[in-house]
Every structure is written in structure tokens, then in C-alpha cells.
Design a protein around this motif. Structure first.
Motif: not given
Lengths: 172, 195
Positions: A38, A66-68, A70-71, A73-75, A77-78, A81, A121, B29, B32, B100, B104, B107, B111, B183, B186, B190-191
Motif C-alpha cells: 500500500q 525499493h526506496n519506499t 527502505i524507508s 524498513s526503518i520506520s 525498526g526492522r 526482519k 540490502l 490511493m 490516502k 523517492r 536507490v 536515496y 536519507l 534511526k 538502523e 539495513l545495508g
């Protein structure tokens, strides 16, 4: 119907399946996958007015997706995972396939997604883009990583994934 | 250049392309998107209303005040509210998420940088947020003591203002910065996930 709506419809028709596979590589839990999907739809919807055709529709879509992810995943807090893939759902495969082969294929598919989720990632992104049929040049446009690096990485990743799921071996 | 169609890819695509309820997604959509825009404009409006209300209230108190020093302190606080609004509006881009539709890699870096910029905003809050209002309130406390000659009132005002602004300062410097650093960490993890 306006242009934005028309464009969005085309994206969903053309890439609906690819986006579902993409979210499966980020989230094991079905509810979180749906949330992420979504979020990606919303990001695409909001980005449509800014799309100028500087890149192909396909690379543009994968960048946003992919950018969404990543974002998100951070929000989150993983937290998802390494969750057990409860609710892992794949669409029923063709009934033309014999039942035992279907079960094996489904199990292999499940293992493949789990193995991809365990990757770092960048590796995860490269491999999903590759499996979705993007060329090295397209992957470079999405990721901002050189084609030589993509080739090296893919050869290592393909070996690793093949080993972890044992593609072919179970079918012999 | 790409490998030919292979077993790994067949497995990947094995589930086929599921049907997407396009009409349902479109409806969601549109709702939202409107809701999202409303949240953003409400947040912006809230900042302006808060600052304007503060400036008007203290401006009025300055206008009504008979004592010169008290008047100056109220006027100082009113001006501080206007300054904070100006500062927030001027740096509002720091709160915006990176676009976005960039690559990648770009971005990911954007970020990371945006967390760094927000940390900077919080670290400098003592100068653009705490200091102007705090100094106005200190002036007000001194002006009140000069008029009333009541050391009890002076101490109460000093303790209240310093504790309140000390807490605001701590929220920004410690809690806020720690949250953003977490953050950032994290994002870095993640990377490296799975390595």
C-alpha cells in the motif's frame, strides 16, 4: 479518466506481480507485506505528476518501490526482519502441474524468498531486479552501481541462492 | 549480457502474476493521498497558529503593560515567537523526506543526510528556540522582581522557567538526537543485514 489514473492503471496491470514479489523480499509477514504494498502504491501515485520520462517507466517504478521499502524498513525498526514467515502466501500454481511437483516447487519458492530476505540490502535489490528480468544497464539506473559490480555480485549471489535452495537437486 | 532464462528465474516467477483489484487500489490511493496532504497542511498551519497566537498574546501584554522593562520583556517574547516561526518555515525542507524517484544509492545517501540535518536542527534548537524565549522570560522575571520586590515570586519564576526550558533543551539535545542517531544506525545496519 485522467492521465494520472490511466498511468497508474497501466503500472498496476504491468507490474502488479513484480511489486508483490518485491515486497515478499522485504517482509515475511503477510500483513506487513500488504502494508508495504500500500505504501508503494501511494508513493507511485504521488510521484506520477513528477514523472518526466527521463528514465524508463520500469526503472522509475523500481526506484520508487525499493526506496519506499527502505524507508518502511526503518520506520518499522526492522522488527519483521527475521520473523517466522507466518502467513507466507503464494498464488496457487497451475493445476496442470502434478501435485507432488507443485508442492516441491512451492517449497523451493518459499525457500528462495527466505534466502533473498537474508541477503544484505543491496544484494537483495540487485538480485530481485535481475530475477525480474532487468538488464544490467537498467539495474545500474535503478541502483547507481556500476554494471561490472552488478555482474560480479550477481554471479556470487546466484551461486549462493542456488546452493541455499538446492535448485534442481530435489527434482532429480 | 544477461543470463538466459534459468531455473532460478522460473522459480521466482512461478507464482504467476496475481490479479490486482485496480479499482479498489485507485479508490484507496485517492483517499490516502488527500488525507496525506491534509496532514501536511494541518501541521504547517499548526506551527503558524501556535507562533502567531504567542506573538499576539505577548504583543498585547506588552501594549497593556505600564512598566517599561516588563513591556520590553513581553515584546521580546512576542518577537521570539515570530522568529521561531520564521526559522521553522525557512528550514522546513529539512523535515521533508528525500524524493523517492532517485536512484536507490542516491536515496540511501539522501536519507542518511536528512537524519544528519535533523540532528543539526535539534542541536541548534538551544540557539534558535530555547535562547530567545528563555532570555525574554529571564528579563520578565527580573522586571517582576523590580516592580514587586518579592524574592519568593522571583525564585518561583526562575525555577519554573529554568526547569521548563531545561527540559525542552534536554528533549532536543538528548532524547531527540539519540532517536535520530538510532534511526541512522538502523539504516546503516539495513545495508549490512545478513552479512
Amino acid at each position: 479518466m485522467n492521465d494520472r489514473e490511466e498511468f497508474f492503471r497501466r503500472l498496476l496491470t504491468g507490474y502488479g506481480g513484480a511489486l508483490q514479489r518485491l515486497v515478499s523480499c522485504y517482509e515475511a509477514d503477510a500483513a506487513l507485506r500488504e502494508d508495504l504494498l500500500q505504501e508503494i502504491y501511494l508513493a507511485l501515485w504521488q510521484a506520477i505528476p513528477r514523472f518526466r520520462g527521463d528514465s524508463s517507466e520500469r526503472t522509475w517504478l523500481y526506484r520508487i518501490a525499493h526506496n519506499t521499502a527502505i524507508s518502511a524498513s526503518i520506520s518499522r525498526g526492522r522488527r519483521s526482519k527475521r520473523e517466522h514467515p507466518i502467513g507466507e502466501h503464494f498464488d496457487p500454481p497451475s493445476t496442470a502441474e502434478p501435485a507432488d511437483r507443485r508442492i516441491v516447487a512451492e517449497e523451493e519458492r518459499r525457500t528462495l524468498f527466505e534466502a533473498i530476505r537474508q541477503l544484505p540490502l543491496e544484494d537483495r535489490q540487485v538480485v530481485t531486479l535481475h530475477l525480474d528480468g532487468l538488464s544490467y544497464a537498467e539495474i545500474e539506473q535503478v541502483m547507481d552501481v556500476s554494471q561490472a559490480a552488478i555482474a560480479t555480485r550477481l554471479s556470487r549471489l546466484r551461486r549462493r541462492l542456488t546452493d541455499s535452495i538446492g535448485v534442481g537437486e530435489k527434482r532429480k | 549480457m544477461n543470463e538466459p532464462r534459468d531455473e532460478l528465474r522460473e522459480l521466482w516467477e512461478g507464482g504467476g502474476s496475481p490479479q490486482v483489484d485496480i479499482e479498489g487500489v485507485l479508490k484507496t490511493m485517492e483517499n490516502k493521498s488527500t488525507e496525506f496532504e491534509r496532514i501536511i497542511s494541518r501541521r504547517d498551519l499548526r506551527e503558524i497558529i501556535f507562533g502567531a497566537a504567542g506573538a499576539i498574546a505577548f504583543g498585547y501584554l506588552a501594549y497593556r503593560s505600564a512598566d517599561l522593562l516588563t513591556r520590553v520583556s513581553y515584546a521580546w517574547i512576542a518577537a521570539s515567537f515570530l522568529w521561531i516561526i520564521y526559522w521553522l518555515r525557512r528550514n522546513s525542507y529539512l523535515h521533508r523526506s528525500p524524493a523517492r524517484d532517485q536512484s536507490v544509492g542516491a536515496y540511501y545517501r539522501a536519507l542518511f543526510d536528512s537524519y544528519e540535518q535533523q540532528v543539526w536542527l535539534l542541536r541548534t534548537a538551544k540557539l534558535w528556540y530555547v535562547l530567545p524565549i528563555w532570555s525574554g522570560l529571564m528579563l520578565f522575571a527580573f522586571a517582576t522582581w523590580r516592580v514587586q520586590h518579592n524574592i519568593g515570586v522571583l525564585l518561583t519564576l526562575l525555577i519554573t522557567f529554568n526547569v521548563t526550558f531545561g527540559f525542552v533543551w534536554w528533549l532536543n539535545q538528548s532524547w531527540g538526537v539519540r532517536y535520530l542517531r538510532r534511526k541512522q544506525e538502523e539504516l546503516a545496519k539495513l545495508g549490512r543485514a545478513g552479512e
